[in-house]
Design an enzyme around this catalytic site. Structure first.
Site, PDB file in Angstrom:
ATOM      1  N   GLY A  36      17.453  21.527  56.563  1.00 27.30           N
ATOM      2  CA  GLY A  36      17.708  21.584  58.009  1.00 27.30           C
ATOM      3  C   GLY A  36      16.392  21.501  58.770  1.00 27.30           C
ATOM      4  O   GLY A  36      15.313  21.615  58.176  1.00 27.30           O
ATOM      5  N   VAL A  57      20.962  31.825  52.516  1.00 28.07           N
ATOM      6  CA  VAL A  57      22.198  32.593  52.287  1.00 28.07           C
ATOM      7  C   VAL A  57      22.527  32.748  50.798  1.00 28.07           C
ATOM      8  O   VAL A  57      23.506  33.413  50.459  1.00 28.07           O
ATOM      9  CB  VAL A  57      23.406  32.004  53.070  1.00 28.07           C
ATOM     10  CG1 VAL A  57      23.196  32.127  54.566  1.00 28.07           C
ATOM     11  CG2 VAL A  57      23.710  30.575  52.647  1.00 28.07           C
ATOM     12  N   LYS A  91      22.963  27.188  43.683  1.00 26.25           N
ATOM     13  CA  LYS A  91      22.941  28.570  44.172  1.00 26.25           C
ATOM     14  C   LYS A  91      23.638  28.705  45.524  1.00 26.25           C
ATOM     15  O   LYS A  91      24.403  29.637  45.748  1.00 26.25           O
ATOM     16  CB  LYS A  91      21.493  29.073  44.274  1.00 26.25           C
ATOM     17  CG  LYS A  91      20.921  29.443  42.903  1.00 26.25           C
ATOM     18  CD  LYS A  91      19.457  29.810  42.974  1.00 26.25           C
ATOM     19  CE  LYS A  91      19.248  31.226  43.413  1.00 26.25           C
ATOM     20  NZ  LYS A  91      17.809  31.595  43.330  1.00 26.25           N
ATOM     21  N   LYS A 105      34.687  38.926  54.827  1.00 24.02           N
ATOM     22  CA  LYS A 105      35.579  40.018  54.399  1.00 24.02           C
ATOM     23  C   LYS A 105      35.179  41.321  55.097  1.00 24.02           C
ATOM     24  O   LYS A 105      36.027  42.026  55.656  1.00 24.02           O
ATOM     25  CB  LYS A 105      35.505  40.160  52.880  1.00 24.02           C
ATOM     26  CG  LYS A 105      36.260  41.328  52.312  1.00 24.02           C
ATOM     27  CD  LYS A 105      36.288  41.229  50.782  1.00 24.02           C
ATOM     28  CE  LYS A 105      36.750  42.522  50.157  1.00 24.02           C
ATOM     29  NZ  LYS A 105      35.637  43.395  49.754  1.00 24.02           N
ATOM     30  N   ALA A 114      32.733  24.348  54.273  1.00 23.04           N
ATOM     31  CA  ALA A 114      32.461  22.907  54.306  1.00 23.04           C
ATOM     32  C   ALA A 114      32.473  22.411  52.872  1.00 23.04           C
ATOM     33  O   ALA A 114      31.525  22.621  52.114  1.00 23.04           O
ATOM     34  CB  ALA A 114      31.099  22.649  54.939  1.00 23.04           C
ATOM     35  N   TYR A 145      26.054  19.260  42.732  1.00 14.25           N
ATOM     36  CA  TYR A 145      26.689  19.357  44.061  1.00 14.25           C
ATOM     37  C   TYR A 145      28.201  19.440  43.905  1.00 14.25           C
ATOM     38  O   TYR A 145      28.842  20.336  44.461  1.00 14.25           O
ATOM     39  CB  TYR A 145      26.305  18.126  44.887  1.00 14.25           C
ATOM     40  CG  TYR A 145      26.810  18.128  46.314  1.00 14.25           C
ATOM     41  CD1 TYR A 145      26.389  19.091  47.224  1.00 14.25           C
ATOM     42  CD2 TYR A 145      27.691  17.140  46.772  1.00 14.25           C
ATOM     43  CE1 TYR A 145      26.833  19.076  48.546  1.00 14.25           C
ATOM     44  CE2 TYR A 145      28.126  17.123  48.082  1.00 14.25           C
ATOM     45  CZ  TYR A 145      27.692  18.087  48.972  1.00 14.25           C
ATOM     46  OH  TYR A 145      28.138  18.066  50.276  1.00 14.25           O
TER      47      TYR A 145
END
Ligand code: UDP
Length: 316
Positions: A36, A57, A91, A105, A114, A145
């Site tokens: 990004g 993340v 990961k 949750k 996505a 992927y």
């Protein structure tokens, strides 16, 4: 609505940030900036509806306060990126999905994954419907992927079934538009940059393999409709107009008026030969279908790449 977008500084993630801010959401954009770019969200910095957290993340995610939606878009997504970052890709698809689901949750938030047309692999059913289980090589270079996303779908359904999380899964087909990187590596940005620079257009294999290209604004509209729906099973979002890669190269050459030559390079391992979404479910459940023609989408994207290349050259 308070909405977390992982991968919010990426190509699609940043368009989602813009779209949801327009709809009045407070956005918490989390991105490791591996693929990004801050430039994709710099226009949102200083907007009090927007907050950016630089974080991977694949590590535990902490967000304070209420959260209504978690949209998990973090992942390298161009084949050249996931070949360069295979472990990070695995990961973020596994641990990143686990942490994003855990956040949803804990906050009793809606969750949207996505996913990708890559879950169908090199498909033996055409066009691809959501009930097709796919044809993926788990140990090939693309497996990092494809299998990460297949695992992410399984994890999402498990959190839905066993923890009652309100989940959605979008299977995204080839998408294009402004904010793709010059060095993205995918066919469309490669061809546009090569044509604009007068370099050879690199078609892999015979160029007879097909893809179906969806403009970013259409995709984001479909994702928003899915988020508002009650559909837990996967939904394809993509443009069903299928073309060969050679045709894409020729259309870009015609649009740019470039004198670049088409040259042929070896086809990458496990490169899917055909791809076209069956969008019957999106039409029926979401009342969605793409509206931007390829001609219009390519023209807008070309304008973006012209500006980007001009400013790159100025900065050299
Ligand atoms: N491709 C190509 N030239 C390039 C980059 C890609 O011919 O410079 C081909 C690639 O082998 C594939 C198709 O274009 O058959 C679409 O590839 P892309 O990387 O855009 O995305 P994919 O659909 O494979 O994820």
């Amino acid at each position: 609505m308070r909405t977390v977008i992982t991968g919010g500084a990426g190509f699609i993630g940043s368009h989602l940030c813009d779209y949801l801010i327009e709809k009045g959401h407070q956005i918490i954009c989390i991105d490791s900036l591996l693929t990004g770019k801050v430039e994709n969200i710099s226009h949102l910095m200083g907007n009090d509806q927007f907050r950016f957290i630089k974080h991977n993340v694949s590590d535990y995610i902490y967000v304070d306060g209420r959260v209504d939606n978690v949209l998990h878009f973090a992942s390298p997504a161009s084949p050249s990126d996931y070949l360069e970052f295979p472990i990070q890709t695995l990961k973020v698809g596994s641990l990143g999905t686990l942490h994003s689901l855990g956040l949803a949750k804990a906050k009793k938030a809606r969750f949207l994954l996505a996913s990708t047309s890559e879950v169908y692999g090199d498909p033996q059913i055409h066009p691809q419907r959501e009930d097709y289980w796919g044809h993926v090589n788990p140990v090939g270079p693309r497996g990092v992927y494809d299998e990460a996303k297949r695992f992410a779908e399984a994890m999402t359904m498990a959190y839905h079934r066993y923890h009652g999380v309100d989940t959605r899964i979008v299977r995204i087909f080839n998408t294009y538009g402004p904010r793709m990187r010059v060095k993205d590596g995918r066919a469309l940005p490669n061809f546009m940059c090569q044509a604009l620079r007068g370099e050879d257009i690199t078609v892999f294999g015979s160029g007879l393999q097909t893809r179906s290209f969806c403009y970013a604004s259409d995709l984001v509209d479909g994702i928003y409709r899915l988020l508002l729906s009650n559909e837990h099973d996967p939904v394809n979002i993509g443009n069903p107009e299928e073309i060969t890669i050679c045709q894409l190269a020729r259309e870009i050459l015609a649009l740019t008026g470039s004198k670049s030559k088409i040259i042929f390079k070896p086809l990458p391992v496990d490169d899917p030969k055909i791809r076209q979404p069956d969008i019957s479910r999106a039409k029926m459940l979401l009342g969605w279908e793409p509206r931007v023609s390829r001609e219009e989408g390519l023209r807008k994207t070309l304008g973006y790449f012209k500006d980007t290349l001009t400013s790159c050259e100025k900065n050299v």
